[in-house]
Design a protein around this motif. Structure first.
Motif, PDB file in Angstrom:
ATOM      1  N   LYS A   1       0.827  -1.220   0.000  1.00  0.00           N
ATOM      2  CA  LYS A   1       0.000   0.000   0.000  1.00  0.00           C
ATOM      3  C   LYS A   1       0.857   1.264   0.000  1.00  0.00           C
ATOM      4  N   LYS A   2       2.023   1.196   0.652  1.00  0.00           N
ATOM      5  CA  LYS A   2       2.920   2.367   0.676  1.00  0.00           C
ATOM      6  C   LYS A   2       3.434   2.714  -0.715  1.00  0.00           C
ATOM      7  N   ASN A   3       3.506   1.706  -1.580  1.00  0.00           N
ATOM      8  CA  ASN A   3       4.079   1.913  -2.914  1.00  0.00           C
ATOM      9  C   ASN A   3       3.041   2.086  -4.015  1.00  0.00           C
ATOM     10  N   ILE A   4       1.749   2.124  -3.632  1.00  0.00           N
ATOM     11  CA  ILE A   4       0.681   2.223  -4.631  1.00  0.00           C
ATOM     12  C   ILE A   4      -0.153   3.480  -4.407  1.00  0.00           C
ATOM     13  N   GLY A   5      -0.434   4.187  -5.492  1.00  0.00           N
ATOM     14  CA  GLY A   5      -1.416   5.262  -5.499  1.00  0.00           C
ATOM     15  C   GLY A   5      -2.628   4.770  -6.264  1.00  0.00           C
ATOM     16  N   TYR A   6      -3.812   4.904  -5.672  1.00  0.00           N
ATOM     17  CA  TYR A   6      -5.018   4.290  -6.251  1.00  0.00           C
ATOM     18  C   TYR A   6      -6.099   5.341  -6.438  1.00  0.00           C
ATOM     19  N   LEU A   7      -6.615   5.426  -7.665  1.00  0.00           N
ATOM     20  CA  LEU A   7      -7.754   6.296  -7.951  1.00  0.00           C
ATOM     21  C   LEU A   7      -8.932   5.413  -8.343  1.00  0.00           C
ATOM     22  N   PRO A   8      -9.894   5.183  -7.412  1.00  0.00           N
ATOM     23  CA  PRO A   8     -11.047   4.344  -7.754  1.00  0.00           C
ATOM     24  C   PRO A   8     -11.945   5.041  -8.776  1.00  0.00           C
ATOM     25  N   GLU A   9     -12.820   4.251  -9.384  1.00  0.00           N
ATOM     26  CA  GLU A   9     -13.701   4.802 -10.425  1.00  0.00           C
ATOM     27  C   GLU A   9     -14.618   5.891  -9.887  1.00  0.00           C
ATOM     28  N   ASN A  10     -15.133   5.704  -8.668  1.00  0.00           N
ATOM     29  CA  ASN A  10     -16.080   6.698  -8.132  1.00  0.00           C
ATOM     30  C   ASN A  10     -15.387   7.887  -7.470  1.00  0.00           C
ATOM     31  N   ASN A  11     -14.043   7.875  -7.379  1.00  0.00           N
ATOM     32  CA  ASN A  11     -13.236   9.002  -6.898  1.00  0.00           C
ATOM     33  C   ASN A  11     -13.810   9.628  -5.630  1.00  0.00           C
ATOM     34  N   PRO A  12     -13.773   8.907  -4.501  1.00  0.00           N
ATOM     35  CA  PRO A  12     -14.374   9.449  -3.263  1.00  0.00           C
ATOM     36  C   PRO A  12     -13.551  10.609  -2.700  1.00  0.00           C
ATOM     37  N   LEU A  13     -14.160  11.779  -2.616  1.00  0.00           N
ATOM     38  CA  LEU A  13     -13.493  12.979  -2.105  1.00  0.00           C
ATOM     39  C   LEU A  13     -14.367  13.607  -1.026  1.00  0.00           C
ATOM     40  N   TYR A  14     -13.731  14.330  -0.110  1.00  0.00           N
ATOM     41  CA  TYR A  14     -14.497  15.058   0.906  1.00  0.00           C
ATOM     42  C   TYR A  14     -14.914  16.411   0.328  1.00  0.00           C
ATOM     43  N   GLN A  15     -16.176  16.492  -0.055  1.00  0.00           N
ATOM     44  CA  GLN A  15     -16.675  17.659  -0.795  1.00  0.00           C
ATOM     45  C   GLN A  15     -16.578  18.965  -0.007  1.00  0.00           C
ATOM     46  N   GLU A  16     -16.645  18.865   1.332  1.00  0.00           N
ATOM     47  CA  GLU A  16     -16.680  20.087   2.154  1.00  0.00           C
ATOM     48  C   GLU A  16     -15.276  20.611   2.491  1.00  0.00           C
ATOM     49  N   MET A  17     -14.233  19.884   2.079  1.00  0.00           N
ATOM     50  CA  MET A  17     -12.859  20.337   2.357  1.00  0.00           C
ATOM     51  C   MET A  17     -12.311  21.103   1.155  1.00  0.00           C
ATOM     52  N   ASN A  18     -11.395  22.041   1.415  1.00  0.00           N
ATOM     53  CA  ASN A  18     -10.722  22.649   0.259  1.00  0.00           C
ATOM     54  C   ASN A  18      -9.548  21.759  -0.155  1.00  0.00           C
ATOM     55  N   ILE A  19      -9.010  22.034  -1.336  1.00  0.00           N
ATOM     56  CA  ILE A  19      -8.004  21.145  -1.930  1.00  0.00           C
ATOM     57  C   ILE A  19      -6.775  21.011  -1.045  1.00  0.00           C
ATOM     58  N   ILE A  20      -6.260  22.123  -0.555  1.00  0.00           N
ATOM     59  CA  ILE A  20      -5.027  22.106   0.252  1.00  0.00           C
ATOM     60  C   ILE A  20      -5.224  21.271   1.514  1.00  0.00           C
TER      61      ILE A  20
ATOM     62  N   GLN B   1     -12.161  17.739 -10.183  1.00  0.00           N
ATOM     63  CA  GLN B   1     -12.243  16.739  -9.121  1.00  0.00           C
ATOM     64  C   GLN B   1     -11.394  15.511  -9.466  1.00  0.00           C
ATOM     65  N   GLN B   2     -11.360  15.146 -10.768  1.00  0.00           N
ATOM     66  CA  GLN B   2     -10.487  14.044 -11.179  1.00  0.00           C
ATOM     67  C   GLN B   2      -9.020  14.403 -10.961  1.00  0.00           C
ATOM     68  N   ARG B   3      -8.664  15.661 -11.184  1.00  0.00           N
ATOM     69  CA  ARG B   3      -7.284  16.112 -10.944  1.00  0.00           C
ATOM     70  C   ARG B   3      -6.940  16.000  -9.442  1.00  0.00           C
ATOM     71  N   VAL B   4      -7.911  16.355  -8.607  1.00  0.00           N
ATOM     72  CA  VAL B   4      -7.693  16.210  -7.161  1.00  0.00           C
ATOM     73  C   VAL B   4      -7.529  14.724  -6.806  1.00  0.00           C
ATOM     74  N   GLY B   5      -8.330  13.869  -7.447  1.00  0.00           N
ATOM     75  CA  GLY B   5      -8.210  12.426  -7.243  1.00  0.00           C
ATOM     76  C   GLY B   5      -6.827  11.915  -7.616  1.00  0.00           C
ATOM     77  N   LEU B   6      -6.294  12.410  -8.722  1.00  0.00           N
ATOM     78  CA  LEU B   6      -4.931  12.029  -9.132  1.00  0.00           C
ATOM     79  C   LEU B   6      -3.901  12.560  -8.134  1.00  0.00           C
ATOM     80  N   ALA B   7      -4.121  13.802  -7.672  1.00  0.00           N
ATOM     81  CA  ALA B   7      -3.184  14.400  -6.703  1.00  0.00           C
ATOM     82  C   ALA B   7      -3.143  13.578  -5.415  1.00  0.00           C
ATOM     83  N   GLN B   8      -4.326  13.128  -4.929  1.00  0.00           N
ATOM     84  CA  GLN B   8      -4.322  12.335  -3.685  1.00  0.00           C
ATOM     85  C   GLN B   8      -3.668  10.967  -3.892  1.00  0.00           C
ATOM     86  N   ALA B   9      -3.779  10.440  -5.125  1.00  0.00           N
ATOM     87  CA  ALA B   9      -3.135   9.144  -5.416  1.00  0.00           C
ATOM     88  C   ALA B   9      -1.614   9.276  -5.500  1.00  0.00           C
ATOM     89  N   LEU B  10      -1.140  10.495  -5.774  1.00  0.00           N
ATOM     90  CA  LEU B  10       0.296  10.713  -5.992  1.00  0.00           C
ATOM     91  C   LEU B  10       1.010  11.364  -4.811  1.00  0.00           C
TER      92      LEU B  10
END
Length: 309
Positions: free
Chosen positions: A74-93, A139-148
């Motif tokens: 898990k430490k070596n994997i970044g995963y972006l699921p299809e439904n891209n679960p994000l916390y909508q009420e948080m800002n990106i930073i 939002q997909q870009r944020v999903g990629l950022a969290q995976a990376l």
């Protein structure tokens, strides 16, 4: 970091979602995982990411088994699921800081990693916005950022462009291609053009089994078999030209496409090309070629043939 999948089998009730699947992904490779909905793509990716355990088989990621060392994987994997679960009420930073802490990124490195992800994923103009205010593309870009954010060696992306408009799709594909120069990437999709545009190699999965493995070019060659040419020849009667073509040794068959325009479809014998012979025959008989086009087997046709049964 290599990924080795060995005899992977996963059942949901009586149904095998993945059925004895084996394949290898080399370090630095971008692998396209292609198949219709329900083929077993997501299940395989979840197993590689250690989100589910298979009933049979093993997966080795950098030599670590998913059964024995899931935390190391898990430490070596970044995963972006299809439904891209994000916390909508948080800002990106704040969201990226939260994900970095979950991944145990050292505290002193977190600000630098966030800035790097904002820059890499093109989020500069949006970084202080709430995630819920962003377009699907951002939002997909944020999903990629969290995976990376934890700088993994492997990136697993499940249908990363689902629901995006054409411009957003192009942007995300370009981003994946850039990331793919530095990491091992597995990207699942049911969109052929996406896989062809971004991946070094393609696996087609259907009903839980791998039905083909190769580059887009290899798949076409494999499906095309004999050379097929669309040829237009002028300067003589269509029947005489037909007879001349049929006498060429390398030609297996000749068919009419358009009699009025002297257009023919020519199939060469296996492992033969008829282009030079057609040209020589035309020169010898005072004919000229108005058109000569190789007919390429489309990836769509290969996909349909392999997955419709």
């Amino acid at each position: 970091m290599d990924i080795v999948v060995e005899h992977l089998t996963k059942r949901y009730g009586p149904q095998k979602a993945v059925d004895n699947v084996s394949f290898r992904v080399k370090a630095g490779e971008v692998l396209g995982f292609l198949g219709p909905n329900g083929a077993g793509k997501t299940t395989t990716m979840k197993a590689i990411s250690c989100y589910i355990k298979p009933e049979e088989g093993d997966i080795l990621v950098g030599g670590y088994s998913i059964h024995e060392h899931p935390e190391m994987i898990k430490k070596n994997i970044g995963y972006l699921p299809e439904n891209n679960p994000l916390y909508q009420e948080m800002n990106i930073i704040d969201f990226l800081e939260f994900i970095a802490k979950i991944h145990s990124v050292p505290k002193y490195l977190i600000p630098e990693r966030i800035l790097d992800m904002v820059r890499t994923c093109g989020l500069e103009g949006e970084k202080h916005k709430l995630i819920g205010e962003l377009s699907k593309g951002y939002q997909q870009r944020v999903g990629l950022a969290q995976a990376l954010i934890h700088d993994p060696e492997i990136l697993i992306l499940d249908e990363p462009t689902t629901g995006l408009d054409p411009n957003q799709i192009v942007e995300i594909r370009e981003l994946i291609k850039r990331i793919g120069k530095e990491k091992t990437v597995i990207l699942s999709s049911h969109i052929l053009a996406e896989v062809e545009a971004t991946c070094d190699r393609i696996l087609i999965i259907n009903n839980g089994r791998i039905v083909v493995d190769g580059t887009a070019e290899e798949l076409r060659k494999q499906a095309a078999g004999n050379e097929i040419l669309k040829v237009g020849i002028q300067g003589g009667e269509v029947k005489d030209i037909f007879d001349l073509l049929f006498q060429i040794e390398t030609i297996e068959s000749v068919d009419f496409i358009d009699v009025d325009k002297n257009l023919f479809e020519i199939q060469s014998k296996p492992d033969s090309s008829s282009v030079k012979s057609i040209f020589d025959t035309c020169v010898k008989n005072d004919l000229y070629i108005s058109e000569l086009t190789p007919t390429e087997t489309k990836l769509e046709d290969i996909f349909r043939e392999l997955t419709l049964h």
